[in-house]
Each structure stands twice: as C-alpha cells, then as structure tokens.
Design an enzyme around this catalytic site. Structure first.
Site, PDB file in Angstrom:
ATOM      1  N   MET A 135       2.497   3.393  -0.118  1.00 39.19           N
ATOM      2  CA  MET A 135       2.395   2.048   0.439  1.00 39.19           C
ATOM      3  C   MET A 135       1.011   1.435   0.185  1.00 39.19           C
ATOM      4  O   MET A 135       0.037   2.147  -0.019  1.00 39.19           O
ATOM      5  CB  MET A 135       2.663   2.078   1.942  1.00 39.19           C
ATOM      6  CG  MET A 135       4.070   2.544   2.301  1.00 39.19           C
ATOM      7  SD  MET A 135       5.380   1.523   1.636  1.00 39.19           S
ATOM      8  CE  MET A 135       5.110   0.025   2.519  1.00 39.19           C
ATOM      9  N   CYS A 136       0.966   0.118   0.245  1.00 45.30           N
ATOM     10  CA  CYS A 136      -0.269  -0.638   0.175  1.00 45.30           C
ATOM     11  C   CYS A 136      -1.129  -0.235   1.379  1.00 45.30           C
ATOM     12  O   CYS A 136      -0.582  -0.035   2.464  1.00 45.30           O
ATOM     13  CB  CYS A 136       0.072  -2.132   0.242  1.00 45.30           C
ATOM     14  SG  CYS A 136      -1.338  -3.220   0.159  1.00 45.30           S
ATOM     15  N   PRO A 137      -2.401  -0.028   1.261  1.00 42.08           N
ATOM     16  CA  PRO A 137      -3.317  -0.336   0.164  1.00 42.08           C
ATOM     17  C   PRO A 137      -3.711   0.873  -0.690  1.00 42.08           C
ATOM     18  O   PRO A 137      -4.761   0.881  -1.308  1.00 42.08           O
ATOM     19  CB  PRO A 137      -4.534  -0.870   0.912  1.00 42.08           C
ATOM     20  CG  PRO A 137      -4.611   0.025   2.120  1.00 42.08           C
ATOM     21  CD  PRO A 137      -3.156   0.258   2.499  1.00 42.08           C
ATOM     22  N   MET A 138      -2.888   1.917  -0.701  1.00 42.35           N
ATOM     23  CA  MET A 138      -3.249   3.138  -1.430  1.00 42.35           C
ATOM     24  C   MET A 138      -3.469   2.878  -2.917  1.00 42.35           C
ATOM     25  O   MET A 138      -4.277   3.552  -3.544  1.00 42.35           O
ATOM     26  CB  MET A 138      -2.175   4.221  -1.235  1.00 42.35           C
ATOM     27  CG  MET A 138      -1.961   4.605   0.227  1.00 42.35           C
ATOM     28  SD  MET A 138      -3.461   4.812   1.224  1.00 42.35           S
ATOM     29  CE  MET A 138      -4.163   6.253   0.498  1.00 42.35           C
TER      30      MET A 138
END
Length: 85
Positions: free
Chosen positions: A19-22
């Site tokens: 998932m964002c922000p990975m």
C-alpha cells in the site's frame, strides 16, 4: 512518461501488493544502501506510482530512467545520483 525495455538493474525491490506510501519510502531506504550511479528497479502494481515515483526522483535528486509495464505490475528504474551525507 518515459518507457524503457530490458533495463538491467543493480538491485530490485518488489513492492507488488504493498500500500501507499511504501512505493516512496522503501526505495529511499534501499537507495541509501546503494552506490552513486547504480540502478534500482521498483516493482509495484500501485497506479499512483506512475506520477509519484518520477516526482519523488526529481524532489530527491535521483534520475528517473523510465518504466516498463508488465502484465501485472510496473517496473520503475531509478539511478542513484548522489551519495548520502
């Protein structure tokens, strides 16, 4: 968007299904461990990365080489441009 084919990276980072922000945090950490001039390949299926990664490269001073679209994910290529202090 800049497209490339068959780019040979020095390191690869698989962020598919993350998932964002990975897609912005983990490449930064990985690049810290790499040498100036080396190329990092980032694999992600996150559509927001199409804008986020090139913008992040510009902001952080690394070169966005381009991307390649696979059937299930994108491959982004980032060249480390500076050594961390």
């Amino acid at each position: 968007m800049k497209f490339v084919k068959g780019k040979k990276p020095d390191e690869s980072l698989d962020l598919v299904c993350r998932m964002c922000p990975m897609h912005l945090l983990e490449p930064g950490d990985k690049l810290k461990c790499m040498k100036k001039g080396q190329v990092l390949e980032v694999l992600t299926d996150y559509d927001g990365a199409l804008e986020d990664i090139p913008d992040w490269c510009k902001k952080c001073g690394h070169e966005f080489i381009g991307m390649e679209e696979d059937e299930d994910f994108y491959k982004f290529y980032i060249k480390k441009q500076k050594d961390e202090a």
